[in-house]
Design an enzyme around this catalytic site. Sequence first.
Site: not given
Ligand code: M6R
Length: 612
Positions: A2, A27, A74, A100-101, A485, A489, A492, A508, A607
Site C-alpha cells: 500500500c 510497489r 495491496w 497502510n498496515g 537467488e 528471480k 518471481e 539425496h 516492492k
Molecule cells: O526491502 P527488503 O530488501 O527487505 O525486501 C526483502 C524481500 O521482500 C525482497 O528481496 C524480495 O524478495 C524481492 N522481490 C526479490 O526480488
Amino acid sequence: MCGIVGYTGHENAKDIIIDGLKRLEYRGYDSAGIAIQEKGKLIVRKKKGEIKELEKLIDGEEITGTTGIGHTRWATHGEPSDLNAHPHVSADGRVAVVHNGIVENYMELKRQLIEDYGILFESETDTEVIAKMLGVLLEETDGSLSDAVYELTRKMRGTYAFAAIAADNPGEIVAFRKDAPLIAGVGEGFNFIASDIPAVLRYVNDIVLIENEEMVVATPDSLRIYDENHNLVKREPMKVTWSLEDEEKGGYEHFMLKEIHEQPKVLKETLYRRLDENGRIYLDGIKLDSEDLKNIDKIYIVACGTAYHAGLVGKYVIEKMSRIPVEVDIASEFRYRDPIVDEHTLFIAVSQSGETLDTLAALREAKSKGARILSVVNVVGSSVARESDDVFYTWAGPEIAVASTKAYTTQLVAMYLIALYLGDLTGSITEEYYQRILNELKSMPDKIQQILDRSDEIENLAEYLYNRDQVFFIGRGLDSAVAYEGSLKLKEISYINSFAIAAGELKHGTIALMEPETVVIALATVDRLFEKMYSNIEEVKARKAHVVSIAKEGRTEIERQSTNVIYIPDCADEVTPILSVVVLQLFAYFVAKIKGENIDKPRNLAKSVTVE
Ligand code: M6R
C-alpha cells in the site's frame, strides 16, 4: 504494498495526488482511490485495478479542491474490489482515511462500533474501522481531528500508518505512524505527507522523517509533529539528493533492465565511497571497533527474500575472513524461534527498503536481548536504518522494479567490505589477502560490464528455454547461494516453477525429478569445488537433463557435460557471486520478456513488504 499520498496547498490536489500515487505504483497494488475536500464536503472516488481505472472514473468530473489524500491498496483484509479500496469514510461521510498496515484488534473495535453506535460497515477492511471510529471520536473532541486521531491510536493495536481528512477541517491532513513508514514533504505554501519519498520528490526535496508513534498535522503553511505523549516535536527537514531522473526508465524497456545495467555504476559508488586515501576500507556509518569486537562471539545475518540470499554469501565471507561464527536466518522465522542472542551478538539486518516488517521485528527482538545492530540498507532514513547502532548504506539509488537486482549486488559488496573490515580488526587475514580481495572488488564493475555486453548470448538461451515448466538451479559453496537467488528471480517475474538446491544434496532426493530435457542451470564458478561440481553435473547429464553451466572463462572442460555454457570473466573464487548473478538476472529478465509478463510489477508481489 500500500502507498499513501496527501497534499495540502493551493493547487489542484487530485492531480498532484494521482501523480504521487503513480510514483508508488512499482510497489505493487490492486486498487486506488482519492478523497478531496471540496466546498465543505469530501469527494471520495476509488476503483479496483490500476490507477488509470481511477483516472477513467473521474475523467470529466470537476474536482478542484486543494487538500486531499490518496492511496494504492495491496489487499490484506478483503479481496481487491471497489468497496475494499481506500479511502474509507466515517458513517456521515465527513471523515476519510487511507491506511497502510494492519489493525490487529479491528474486530473488537468493529463490534464496539456496531453494538454501541449501530454503525453499519460496507467493506471487509480493517481500515474502515479507523474511519468510522474517527467519525465517532470527532464528536467527542469538538471537531479536533488531531485529538480524535490521538484518542483513536490509544485504542488501536497493530502496525500501521494512516492519514485522515475531515470535511469540516479545511486544509488539514492528520497522519499517524506506528511501525509503518511515513514522511512529510515540506514546500512553500504547501505540504505533503506520504508513505514513501518518491511520491513527493517531483515537488519537494525537503523531507521530514516521521518517527514511530508520532502524529503529523499538515496545513498549507505549517507542519506540526507530536510525539506519543502529544508533545510538539521540532525536527529539521533533510535534503534528498536523488533526482527524478534516477526514477525514470532512461530509454530502457523496463526498470529491471535499467537497474541490471546500472550495476557497474552503483557498485563503484558503494565501493569507492568506502575507501580512504590510503586505499583502506573506511565504513563511515559503522562505529564498531576492535575493542567492541572483542565482546562479539557470534553474528546473525537476518533478512528476507533476495536480501536473505545476500546474507548467505555474507555468512560465507564473514566467517572465512573474520573467523567469527555466523548464522543466517529468514527474518520471519528468526523472531519466533527464541534465538540465542545476547550482548555478545552482532546482528546484521539486510534490507533494500529498510521497511520490511519481518526484518524490522527481528531486529527489535535482537535489540531487546542486547545485541548490537548493524544494518545494510539502501533507503536512507528508513526504519531499519534508524533503529540500528551502525548502518552501511548500499547507495544503489532507487530500485523501482519489484525484482531486486542492483540492490542485491550492492548488498554483496557490503558483505565483502564488512568481512574484510572485521577480518582486519580481528587480525584473521593478511594484508596481502585484504588488498587482493579489495582489488578483485575493484575489478567487478568492468567485469559486470563485459557480461552485460554479451547479453545477446543469454537472450538466445532464454528464447530457447522460455516455455519450460520448471527449471532447477544447482551449485556448491558460494554458487549454491547464487542458485537460490537465480531461482527466485526466475520464478518471481516469469512464473516458471524453479527450484534451487545445493548440488551435493541432489542425490539425496531431488535427482528423482530429473528426466530427459529437464532444465538444470549449474553454477560451477568456484575453482576449489570445480571437480565436485563437475561430478554433480555428470549426475544430471546422465539422466539426459538439459544442462546450462555457468563457469569462469578458461574452464572449457565443462562443455563436455553441458548443453550450453555461459562464461563469466575470471576472478577470485570469493567474488564470483557478483558476476554469476548478473547472468541469472538477465536470464530471468529475457525469459519473462519473451513470455510477455509484467516484469516490473509481477503479480501478487510488492516492492516493500510492510505486513507480516
Ligand atoms: O526491502 P527488503 O530488501 O527487505 O525486501 C526483502 C524481500 O521482500 C525482497 O528481496 C524480495 O524478495 C524481492 N522481490 C526479490 O526480488
